[in-house]
Design an enzyme around this catalytic site. Structure first.
Site, mmCIF file in Angstrom:
data_model
loop_
_atom_site.group_PDB
_atom_site.id
_atom_site.type_symbol
_atom_site.label_atom_id
_atom_site.label_comp_id
_atom_site.label_asym_id
_atom_site.label_seq_id
_atom_site.Cartn_x
_atom_site.Cartn_y
_atom_site.Cartn_z
ATOM 1 N N ARG A 37 0.821 -1.281 -0.057
ATOM 2 C CA ARG A 37 0.136 -0.133 0.069
ATOM 3 C C ARG A 37 0.918 1.153 0.168
ATOM 4 O O ARG A 37 2.051 1.135 0.788
ATOM 5 C CB ARG A 37 -0.936 -0.124 1.247
ATOM 6 C CG ARG A 37 -2.063 -0.967 1.189
ATOM 7 C CD ARG A 37 -2.996 -0.493 -0.039
ATOM 8 N NE ARG A 37 -4.096 -1.322 -0.006
ATOM 9 C CZ ARG A 37 -4.329 -2.348 -0.892
ATOM 10 N NH1 ARG A 37 -3.445 -2.658 -1.484
ATOM 11 N NH2 ARG A 37 -5.333 -3.202 -0.889
ATOM 12 N N HIS A 86 -0.768 0.357 -10.018
ATOM 13 C CA HIS A 86 -1.425 -0.550 -9.068
ATOM 14 C C HIS A 86 -1.943 -1.701 -9.902
ATOM 15 O O HIS A 86 -3.232 -1.925 -9.930
ATOM 16 C CB HIS A 86 -2.294 0.232 -8.233
ATOM 17 C CG HIS A 86 -2.922 -0.678 -7.216
ATOM 18 N ND1 HIS A 86 -3.272 -0.159 -5.748
ATOM 19 C CD2 HIS A 86 -2.890 -1.967 -6.776
ATOM 20 C CE1 HIS A 86 -3.578 -1.193 -5.014
ATOM 21 N NE2 HIS A 86 -3.462 -2.235 -5.281
ATOM 22 N N GLU A 146 -3.751 7.449 -5.050
ATOM 23 C CA GLU A 146 -3.985 6.855 -6.452
ATOM 24 C C GLU A 146 -5.167 7.496 -6.917
ATOM 25 O O GLU A 146 -6.183 7.589 -6.242
ATOM 26 C CB GLU A 146 -4.127 5.170 -6.346
ATOM 27 C CG GLU A 146 -2.737 4.687 -5.725
ATOM 28 C CD GLU A 146 -2.816 3.167 -5.707
ATOM 29 O OE1 GLU A 146 -3.716 2.560 -5.888
ATOM 30 O OE2 GLU A 146 -1.901 2.769 -5.018
HETATM 31 C C1 8YV Z 1 -6.314 -5.061 -6.374
HETATM 32 C C2 8YV Z 1 -5.201 -4.788 -4.034
HETATM 33 O O1 8YV Z 1 -6.198 -5.178 -7.820
HETATM 34 O O2 8YV Z 1 -5.862 -6.948 -3.754
HETATM 35 C C3 8YV Z 1 -5.687 -5.832 -3.170
HETATM 36 O O3 8YV Z 1 -5.648 -5.641 -2.123
HETATM 37 O O4 8YV Z 1 -4.818 -3.948 -3.754
HETATM 38 C C4 8YV Z 1 -5.375 -5.430 -5.572
HETATM 39 O O5 8YV Z 1 -4.953 -6.713 -5.823
HETATM 40 C C5 8YV Z 1 -7.285 -3.799 -6.596
HETATM 41 O O6 8YV Z 1 -7.138 -3.332 -4.976
HETATM 42 C C6 8YV Z 1 -8.544 -4.082 -6.943
HETATM 43 O O7 8YV Z 1 -9.435 -3.875 -5.892
#
Ligand code: 8YV
Length: 321
Positions: A235, A282, A264
């Site tokens: 994150r 991301h 983001e």
């Molecule tokens: C996602 C992510 O692609 O799974 C998570 O927590 O950050 C990523 O895998 C993204 O957040 C889609 O919701």
């Protein structure tokens, strides 16, 4: 119009478009982000929803949960749950499903893609060739990755998958975690600072949220040092992005590879001007295979909630209710 399918509130469009249609086939879906006046929609119809689908990227804020007095289940697309408002979900007594386990390999692959790119200057080399500089200049000499020391901050499932890949690169792995992992063959470092001092590549795979906010700060970056690289696939909030941009600019660290950012989709503008950082939007889990597996788990969590009262994969604080 009444329907035999259960009503479901979808917070926004999901990262796999087929999942939007699959949900619409199985449920009577209302897409909150498509409403002309979402607040009014929630005020008028919020009480009709027991089911909510969202994603780790979108999360769900307290004011939406507060407007859903009969909410029982949330199914979130993603492994992170820092963007789901824990306090209001617990107050509501809603059970919360998520998608752990199915994205570890792709996120770890991305950590290594960023690591190798940052060390070997792959993106910079691509820009160099495309600019036509090859005909007149030499590309700078880069840094070896194989055989180096890899530090993993956050030894969960994804950290473990990164460590397994590191073995193929003959790297010595050490890690820092809230507590040592039973049976781990890797050296435990008692603090993030100690980990940063002891590695060439610091890979962040720790969960986001207030507990880890800005833990990678000036001091940690200086401990990593001018030969060190930072890789973040966790994150953006874990890293003080302004401190990182300064450290990259002043070459107090050698380079970085980032898939995640504090705000983001707006990386700090200074990062865009630096050649020693590789930036990705991301997308660590963004493969057909992994997004499909995540979508399947979103659907299974919903089905399981309706059939048994709980999702198959439940966020820890929800499961503790
Ligand atoms: C996602 C992510 O692609 O799974 C998570 O927590 O950050 C990523 O895998 C993204 O957040 C889609 O919701």
């Amino acid at each position: 119009m009444s329907s035999s399918r259960p009503r479901l509130l979808q917070y926004g469009k999901l990262p796999l478009p087929q999942l939007d249609s699959e949900l619409a086939q199985r449920y009577d879906v209302s897409l909150l982000s498509a409403q002309s006046d979402p607040a009014r929609f929630l005020a008028e119809q919020g009480a009709q929803f027991e089911l909510l689908v969202t994603s780790a990227a979108m999360g769900v804020p307290a004011h939406v949960i507060d407007a859903l007095p009969n909410l029982r289940f949330v199914s979130s697309f993603g492994v992170g749950f820092d963007s789901l408002d824990k306090a209001s979900l617990l107050r509501r007594g809603a059970r919360v499903g998520y998608t752990p386990g199915v994205l570890d390999d792709c996120v770890a692959d991305m950590a290594f893609a960023l690591l190798l790119d940052a060390a070997r200057g792959l993106s910079a080399a691509d820009r160099f060739v495309r600019r036509g500089d090859w005909a007149t200049q030499r590309f700078g000499i880069q840094t070896r990755a194989s055989g180096k020391r890899l530090g993993i901050f956050g030894m969960g499932r994804i950290g473990g998958a990164v460590a397994r890949r590191a073995a193929g690169f003959d790297m010595q792995v050490s890690y820092h975690n809230r507590r040592p992992v039973d049976g781990s063959p890797h050296a435990y470092q008692p603090s993030l600072l100690a980990l940063a001092r002891a590695c060439d590549f610091l890979v962040v795979t720790a969960a986001g949220g207030e507990g880890t906010r800005h833990l990678v700060n000036d001091e940690v970056l200086d401990a990593l040092g001018p030969q060190g690289f930072l890789i973040n696939v966790a994150r953006g909030s874990v890293v003080d992005e302004a401190a990182l941009a300064r450290a990259l600019r002043d070459r107090r660290i050698a380079g970085a590879g980032l898939d995640v950012f504090e705000d983001e989709p707006h990386p700090l503008p200074e990062l865009l001007t630096l050649d020693n950082v590789v930036l990705a939007p991301h997308v660590a889990s963004g493969t057909h295979e992994t997004r499909r597996a995540m979508a399947d788990l979103v659907l299974r969590n919903l089905e399981s909630c309706l059939a048994t009262g709980r999702p198959v994969a439940e966020v820890p604080w929800s499961a503790a209710q």
